[in-house]
Design an enzyme around this catalytic site. Sequence first.
Site, PDB file in Angstrom:
ATOM      1  N   ASP A 187      -0.085   0.659   4.478  1.00  0.00           N
ATOM      2  CA  ASP A 187       0.279   2.065   4.308  1.00  0.00           C
ATOM      3  C   ASP A 187       0.184   2.463   2.842  1.00  0.00           C
ATOM      4  OD1 ASP A 187       2.470   0.353   3.718  1.00  0.00           O
ATOM      5  OD2 ASP A 187       3.824   2.063   3.793  1.00  0.00           O
ATOM      6  N   GLU A 195       5.593  -0.669   6.573  1.00  0.00           N
ATOM      7  CA  GLU A 195       6.482  -1.793   6.277  1.00  0.00           C
ATOM      8  C   GLU A 195       7.941  -1.496   6.539  1.00  0.00           C
ATOM      9  OE1 GLU A 195       6.988  -2.589   2.032  1.00  0.00           O
ATOM     10  OE2 GLU A 195       6.129  -0.624   1.640  1.00  0.00           O
TER      11      GLU A 195
END
Length: 176
Positions: A15, A109
């Site tokens: 990400d 995450e």
Amino acid sequence: NVAGAPAIGLIAHVDTSPQASGTDVKPLVHRDYDGGVIALPIGGTRLDPATMPELSEKLGHDIVSASGDTLLGADDKAGVAVIMAAVKHLVENPELPRPTLRIAFTPDEEIGSFGSSALFAAAGASRRFALALVFEPARPNGDLVHSRKGTGNFTATCGGRAAHAASPSRAGRNAI
């Protein structure tokens, strides 16, 4: 290729922040950092050791930045690169002993995240490897990131042989 060895997971996240564009990134390498202000060529962004004290620990190092109008997006891309370099090395050297590796690049995450949770649930990840190495960049001072927030369940089985302290030392076996 090591029979009976437990599988190991290698995990990194891919990400990036929505705060700046990750399109058309122009990475810059600032060689042999001298401790001064690094002025990025676009947008007037300045990397100043007065406001970024971690820069003072990077004297003589090469520093990689974006050009000032995009996000470099290198947070865990280094983790992705390390995993891919390890896989390449193992493919090129099949004679090296290794356990089964299970590799995952997660879309985020964060704890409880929809992307990561769905990925691991679909893969039955908890049954697919005995342990996982989750790659994260180092802390600003270079310290290794050795743990993350989260939870896990595990069972530890210890074997030993009970013996009284007054027994001969070889009568017992420490289970820990």
